[in-house]
Motif scaffolding. Structure first.
Motif, mmCIF file in Angstrom:
data_model
loop_
_atom_site.group_PDB
_atom_site.id
_atom_site.type_symbol
_atom_site.label_atom_id
_atom_site.label_comp_id
_atom_site.label_asym_id
_atom_site.label_seq_id
_atom_site.Cartn_x
_atom_site.Cartn_y
_atom_site.Cartn_z
ATOM 1 N N ARG A 41 0.812 -1.223 0.000
ATOM 2 C CA ARG A 41 0.000 0.000 0.000
ATOM 3 C C ARG A 41 0.838 1.262 0.000
ATOM 4 O O ARG A 41 0.583 2.171 -0.773
ATOM 5 N N LYS A 42 1.792 1.364 0.919
ATOM 6 C CA LYS A 42 2.574 2.590 1.065
ATOM 7 C C LYS A 42 3.979 2.243 1.542
ATOM 8 O O LYS A 42 4.191 1.233 2.183
ATOM 9 N N PRO A 49 8.506 2.596 7.785
ATOM 10 C CA PRO A 49 8.033 1.242 7.518
ATOM 11 C C PRO A 49 7.361 1.105 6.149
ATOM 12 O O PRO A 49 7.123 2.080 5.452
ATOM 13 N N GLU A 51 3.867 -0.363 4.466
ATOM 14 C CA GLU A 51 2.504 -0.739 4.831
ATOM 15 C C GLU A 51 1.959 -1.691 3.782
ATOM 16 O O GLU A 51 1.999 -1.390 2.587
ATOM 17 N N ILE A 52 1.460 -2.835 4.240
ATOM 18 C CA ILE A 52 0.905 -3.839 3.335
ATOM 19 C C ILE A 52 -0.512 -4.191 3.764
ATOM 20 O O ILE A 52 -0.912 -3.930 4.887
ATOM 21 N N ARG A 53 -1.253 -4.782 2.831
ATOM 22 C CA ARG A 53 -2.559 -5.348 3.149
ATOM 23 C C ARG A 53 -2.390 -6.861 3.097
ATOM 24 O O ARG A 53 -1.899 -7.408 2.113
ATOM 25 N N TYR A 57 -6.478 -6.921 6.369
ATOM 26 C CA TYR A 57 -6.110 -5.863 7.311
ATOM 27 C C TYR A 57 -4.780 -5.248 6.915
ATOM 28 O O TYR A 57 -4.005 -5.835 6.157
ATOM 29 N N GLU A 58 -4.528 -4.029 7.404
ATOM 30 C CA GLU A 58 -3.281 -3.330 7.094
ATOM 31 C C GLU A 58 -2.236 -3.673 8.154
ATOM 32 O O GLU A 58 -2.555 -3.784 9.338
ATOM 33 N N LEU A 59 -1.004 -3.785 7.702
ATOM 34 C CA LEU A 59 0.097 -4.170 8.572
ATOM 35 C C LEU A 59 1.319 -3.356 8.179
ATOM 36 O O LEU A 59 1.602 -3.190 6.993
ATOM 37 N N SER A 60 2.030 -2.816 9.152
ATOM 38 C CA SER A 60 3.261 -2.076 8.886
ATOM 39 C C SER A 60 4.452 -2.931 9.295
ATOM 40 O O SER A 60 4.467 -3.502 10.388
ATOM 41 N N ARG A 62 8.871 -3.258 9.285
ATOM 42 C CA ARG A 62 10.171 -2.609 9.127
ATOM 43 C C ARG A 62 10.871 -3.180 7.900
ATOM 44 O O ARG A 62 10.570 -4.283 7.450
#
Length: 76
Positions: A41-42, A49, A51-53, A57-60, A62
């Motif tokens: 995602r970002k 970090p 950011e993934i889906r 759900y979204e997860l950040s 490192r």
């Protein structure tokens, strides 16, 4: 390739998780298992970090954690 090598907007399928045992277990407990599709995602301006889906759900993560997740790109 690893999750760290993927670009924003790409999808990738998890092939495996490596690295230190505690980190590996934590990532697997969060749902990052073989065959799971991740969407990038970002990425923060300094690259950390990420950011993934994952599984709805979204997860950040490192950068160092993303480097332990082996993936293959699904599409661009």
């Amino acid at each position: 390739m690893t999750l760290f090598d993927c670009q924003v907007g790409e999808k990738a399928e998890v092939l495996g998780v490596s690295g230190e045992r505690a980190i590996r277990k934590r990532l697997i407990d969060m749902g990052i298992t073989t065959g799971t599709v991740l969407f990038i995602r970002k990425v923060a301006p300094m690259g950390d970090p990420i950011e993934i889906r994952c599984r709805g759900y979204e997860l950040s993560l490192r950068k160092e954690e993303a480097k332990t997740i082996e993936v293959r790109r699904i599409d661009r």
